[in-house]
Design an enzyme around this catalytic site. Sequence first.
Site, PDB file in Angstrom:
ATOM      1  N   ASP A  31       0.850  -1.190   0.000  1.00 40.99           N
ATOM      2  CA  ASP A  31       0.000   0.000   0.000  1.00 40.99           C
ATOM      3  C   ASP A  31       0.889   1.243   0.000  1.00 40.99           C
ATOM      4  O   ASP A  31       1.892   1.313   0.707  1.00 40.99           O
ATOM      5  CB  ASP A  31      -0.909   0.002   1.234  1.00 40.99           C
ATOM      6  N   ILE A  32       0.512   2.217  -0.799  1.00 42.67           N
ATOM      7  CA  ILE A  32       1.326   3.424  -0.961  1.00 42.67           C
ATOM      8  C   ILE A  32       1.288   4.315   0.282  1.00 42.67           C
ATOM      9  O   ILE A  32       2.195   5.140   0.486  1.00 42.67           O
ATOM     10  CB  ILE A  32       0.857   4.199  -2.217  1.00 42.67           C
ATOM     11  N   ASN A  89     -12.853  -3.018   2.729  1.00 47.83           N
ATOM     12  CA  ASN A  89     -13.784  -1.902   2.854  1.00 47.83           C
ATOM     13  C   ASN A  89     -14.829  -1.954   1.745  1.00 47.83           C
ATOM     14  O   ASN A  89     -14.496  -2.214   0.589  1.00 47.83           O
ATOM     15  CB  ASN A  89     -13.029  -0.573   2.764  1.00 47.83           C
ATOM     16  N   HIS A 102     -10.377  -5.412  -2.896  1.00 39.07           N
ATOM     17  CA  HIS A 102      -9.027  -5.668  -2.403  1.00 39.07           C
ATOM     18  C   HIS A 102      -9.074  -5.996  -0.919  1.00 39.07           C
ATOM     19  O   HIS A 102      -9.901  -5.472  -0.182  1.00 39.07           O
ATOM     20  CB  HIS A 102      -8.113  -4.466  -2.649  1.00 39.07           C
ATOM     21  N   HIS A 104      -6.969  -5.780   2.487  1.00 40.29           N
ATOM     22  CA  HIS A 104      -5.832  -5.156   3.165  1.00 40.29           C
ATOM     23  C   HIS A 104      -5.255  -6.173   4.143  1.00 40.29           C
ATOM     24  O   HIS A 104      -5.991  -6.758   4.940  1.00 40.29           O
ATOM     25  CB  HIS A 104      -6.278  -3.949   3.993  1.00 40.29           C
TER      26      HIS A 104
HETATM   27  P1  AMP Z   1      -9.639   1.443   0.212  1.00 36.99           P
HETATM   28  O1  AMP Z   1      -9.701   2.697   1.011  1.00 36.99           O
HETATM   29  O2  AMP Z   1     -10.085   0.230   0.978  1.00 36.99           O
HETATM   30  O3  AMP Z   1     -10.366   1.561  -1.116  1.00 36.99           O
HETATM   31  O4  AMP Z   1      -8.112   1.169  -0.066  1.00 36.99           O
HETATM   32  C1  AMP Z   1      -7.423   1.699  -1.147  1.00 36.99           C
HETATM   33  C2  AMP Z   1      -5.979   1.682  -0.765  1.00 36.99           C
HETATM   34  O5  AMP Z   1      -5.197   1.879  -1.934  1.00 36.99           O
HETATM   35  C3  AMP Z   1      -5.571   2.764   0.226  1.00 36.99           C
HETATM   36  O6  AMP Z   1      -5.069   2.174   1.413  1.00 36.99           O
HETATM   37  C4  AMP Z   1      -4.502   3.556  -0.536  1.00 36.99           C
HETATM   38  O7  AMP Z   1      -3.433   3.998   0.288  1.00 36.99           O
HETATM   39  C5  AMP Z   1      -4.037   2.543  -1.556  1.00 36.99           C
HETATM   40  N1  AMP Z   1      -3.443   3.118  -2.762  1.00 36.99           N
HETATM   41  C6  AMP Z   1      -3.871   4.190  -3.475  1.00 36.99           C
HETATM   42  N2  AMP Z   1      -3.082   4.399  -4.545  1.00 36.99           N
HETATM   43  C7  AMP Z   1      -2.147   3.419  -4.518  1.00 36.99           C
HETATM   44  C8  AMP Z   1      -1.023   3.082  -5.348  1.00 36.99           C
HETATM   45  N3  AMP Z   1      -0.724   3.784  -6.461  1.00 36.99           N
HETATM   46  N4  AMP Z   1      -0.255   2.017  -4.998  1.00 36.99           N
HETATM   47  C9  AMP Z   1      -0.530   1.304  -3.886  1.00 36.99           C
HETATM   48  N5  AMP Z   1      -1.584   1.557  -3.063  1.00 36.99           N
HETATM   49  C10 AMP Z   1      -2.360   2.601  -3.371  1.00 36.99           C
END
Ligand code: AMP
Length: 117
Positions: A31-32, A89, A102, A104
């Site tokens: 995760d970024i 989520n 996805h 986590h």
């Molecule tokens: P959600 O809030 O459950 O939809 O999770 C989306 C997740 O994607 C968040 O934790 C973000 O930090 C993560 N995210 C967004 N952009 C990227 C990216 N380019 N690479 C990796 N993770 C990302």
Amino acid sequence: MRNDTLFGKIIRREIPATIVYEDEEVLGFKDIAPQAPVHVLFIPKNELIPTLDDLQPAQAHLIGKLALAAAGYARREGFAQNGYRIVMNCREDAGQTVFHIHLHLLAGAPLGQFGAA
Ligand code: AMP
């Protein structure tokens, strides 16, 4: 259907990600914006399912594949014994921001309890 979400672009290597796991059906990447010392996302590669609420019975096995990929990663990385959390989520109240399902995986430190803010 073409997957034009952010995660679709990561699957196609159109944007970079730190990929830590891949098999025929699942991709795992860091995760970024990590919320724990270990924060990895596991996603299905071949099907665009926007939210858990969109999951069809014929796709149910994919959730198991995501969970197995996460559990295997935790074992290999050596933190399964101490424990970890998996979270999915669904939509607005849960804070979903990317509409490609996805899982986590959060680990690496004691995790606080969670609930309504
Ligand atoms: P959600 O809030 O459950 O939809 O999770 C989306 C997740 O994607 C968040 O934790 C973000 O930090 C993560 N995210 C967004 N952009 C990227 C990216 N380019 N690479 C990796 N993770 C990302």
